[in-house]
Design an enzyme around this catalytic site. Structure first.
Site, PDB file in Angstrom:
ATOM      1  N   GLY A   1      49.266  50.862  68.879  1.00 40.46           N
ATOM      2  CA  GLY A   1      48.668  50.673  67.564  1.00 40.46           C
ATOM      3  C   GLY A   1      49.420  49.612  66.795  1.00 40.46           C
ATOM      4  O   GLY A   1      50.618  49.417  67.008  1.00 40.46           O
TER       5      GLY A   1
ATOM      6  N   GLN B   1      52.208  44.760  59.562  1.00 42.34           N
ATOM      7  CA  GLN B   1      53.258  44.508  60.568  1.00 42.34           C
ATOM      8  C   GLN B   1      53.278  43.063  61.037  1.00 42.34           C
ATOM      9  O   GLN B   1      54.266  42.621  61.619  1.00 42.34           O
ATOM     10  CB  GLN B   1      53.085  45.439  61.777  1.00 42.34           C
ATOM     11  CG  GLN B   1      53.347  46.906  61.446  1.00 42.34           C
ATOM     12  CD  GLN B   1      53.166  47.780  62.671  1.00 42.34           C
ATOM     13  OE1 GLN B   1      52.067  48.184  62.981  1.00 42.34           O
ATOM     14  NE2 GLN B   1      54.255  48.044  63.370  1.00 42.34           N
TER      15      GLN B   1
ATOM     16  N   CYS C   1      57.425  52.877  66.893  1.00 38.48           N
ATOM     17  CA  CYS C   1      56.741  51.867  66.098  1.00 38.48           C
ATOM     18  C   CYS C   1      57.194  50.497  66.582  1.00 38.48           C
ATOM     19  O   CYS C   1      58.383  50.301  66.852  1.00 38.48           O
ATOM     20  CB  CYS C   1      57.107  52.050  64.635  1.00 38.48           C
ATOM     21  SG  CYS C   1      56.269  50.894  63.538  1.00 38.48           S
ATOM     22  N   LEU C   2      56.255  49.570  66.688  1.00 42.15           N
ATOM     23  CA  LEU C   2      56.619  48.224  67.152  1.00 42.15           C
ATOM     24  C   LEU C   2      57.535  47.517  66.157  1.00 42.15           C
ATOM     25  O   LEU C   2      58.171  46.526  66.497  1.00 42.15           O
ATOM     26  CB  LEU C   2      55.361  47.395  67.406  1.00 42.15           C
ATOM     27  CG  LEU C   2      54.490  47.863  68.583  1.00 42.15           C
ATOM     28  CD1 LEU C   2      53.262  46.986  68.718  1.00 42.15           C
ATOM     29  CD2 LEU C   2      55.282  47.876  69.883  1.00 42.15           C
TER      30      LEU C   2
ATOM     31  N   HIS D   1      49.560  57.382  61.845  1.00 41.64           N
ATOM     32  CA  HIS D   1      50.678  56.432  61.796  1.00 41.64           C
ATOM     33  C   HIS D   1      50.225  55.081  61.244  1.00 41.64           C
ATOM     34  O   HIS D   1      50.875  54.503  60.367  1.00 41.64           O
ATOM     35  CB  HIS D   1      51.259  56.285  63.213  1.00 41.64           C
ATOM     36  CG  HIS D   1      52.421  55.345  63.322  1.00 41.64           C
ATOM     37  ND1 HIS D   1      53.699  55.772  63.642  1.00 41.64           N
ATOM     38  CD2 HIS D   1      52.503  53.995  63.170  1.00 41.64           C
ATOM     39  CE1 HIS D   1      54.510  54.711  63.657  1.00 41.64           C
ATOM     40  NE2 HIS D   1      53.808  53.622  63.393  1.00 41.64           N
ATOM     41  N   GLU D   2      49.094  54.594  61.754  1.00 38.44           N
ATOM     42  CA  GLU D   2      48.639  53.257  61.340  1.00 38.44           C
ATOM     43  C   GLU D   2      48.093  53.257  59.910  1.00 38.44           C
ATOM     44  O   GLU D   2      48.328  52.305  59.165  1.00 38.44           O
ATOM     45  CB  GLU D   2      47.590  52.723  62.322  1.00 38.44           C
ATOM     46  CG  GLU D   2      48.068  52.600  63.766  1.00 38.44           C
ATOM     47  CD  GLU D   2      49.386  51.860  63.936  1.00 38.44           C
ATOM     48  OE1 GLU D   2      49.711  50.980  63.127  1.00 38.44           O
ATOM     49  OE2 GLU D   2      50.116  52.188  64.898  1.00 38.44           O
TER      50      GLU D   2
ATOM     51  N   HIS E   1      50.843  52.988  57.524  1.00 37.62           N
ATOM     52  CA  HIS E   1      51.323  51.605  57.354  1.00 37.62           C
ATOM     53  C   HIS E   1      50.577  50.886  56.230  1.00 37.62           C
ATOM     54  O   HIS E   1      51.165  50.077  55.503  1.00 37.62           O
ATOM     55  CB  HIS E   1      51.102  50.794  58.643  1.00 37.62           C
ATOM     56  CG  HIS E   1      52.245  50.839  59.615  1.00 37.62           C
ATOM     57  ND1 HIS E   1      53.505  50.395  59.298  1.00 37.62           N
ATOM     58  CD2 HIS E   1      52.308  51.258  60.896  1.00 37.62           C
ATOM     59  CE1 HIS E   1      54.301  50.548  60.354  1.00 37.62           C
ATOM     60  NE2 HIS E   1      53.600  51.073  61.341  1.00 37.62           N
TER      61      HIS E   1
HETATM   62 ZN    ZN Z   1      54.199  51.620  63.199  1.00 38.21          ZN
END
Ligand code: ZN
Length: 150
Positions: A45, A50, A87-88, A129-130, A133
């Site tokens: 995701g 991000q 998380c990236l 999660h997304e 963000h």
């Molecule tokens: Zn994340």
């Protein structure tokens, strides 16, 4: 095109993102770039902030195909799960977060057409999660316990 992924600590990740109102070529390019960037980074995701874009745009792929969410909203959720997530924007770490087991969302696709999705387990976590963000919320805020990352 691969875009740079911002890391935790970058103040951009704490901003609240704006609704998308124009469903144009630029949005399509953003979605394609985000998907490519996410795949290259081996993620499931990615949210637009991000990559430094403060818009309510998300891409997800938990192994069942590409999901694009514009202006996503959770319409229902139930149940509970406690699983580690990563998380990236914070590589090399994972932490257990409490999430609902089932999540329903509504959103729009890249053409502005309303879409609905249901997710459970991993997909439910990814939705939560997304969407967090997009509101400047990072999973580190919610971690119950950090775990070893393999
Ligand atoms: Zn994340």
């Amino acid at each position: 095109m691969i875009r740079e992924i911002l890391k935790f600590g970058d103040p951009v990740l704490r901003e609240k993102c704006a609704e998308v109102t124009e469903f144009n070529k630029e949005l399509g390019r953003l979605l394609d770039d985000m998907y490519e960037t996410m795949q290259k980074a081996d993620g499931i995701g990615l949210a637009a902030p991000q990559v430094g874009v403060l818009k309510r745009v998300v891409v997800i792929d938990v192994g069942k195909g590409r999901i694009e969410l514009i202006n996503p909203v959770i319409t229902a959720f139930w149940g509970r799960q406690y699983e580690p997530e990563g998380c990236l924007s914070l590589e090399g770490k994972r932490g257990v977060v409490k999430r609902p087991m089932h999540v329903r969302i509504k959103a729009q696709n890249r053409f502005g057409v309303p879409v609905k999705y249901r997710g459970r387990e991993l997909l439910a976590r990814a939705f939560c999660h997304e969407i967090d963000h997009l509101n400047g919320i990072l999973y580190e805020d919610k971690v119950i316990e950090w775990v070893e990352d393999n």
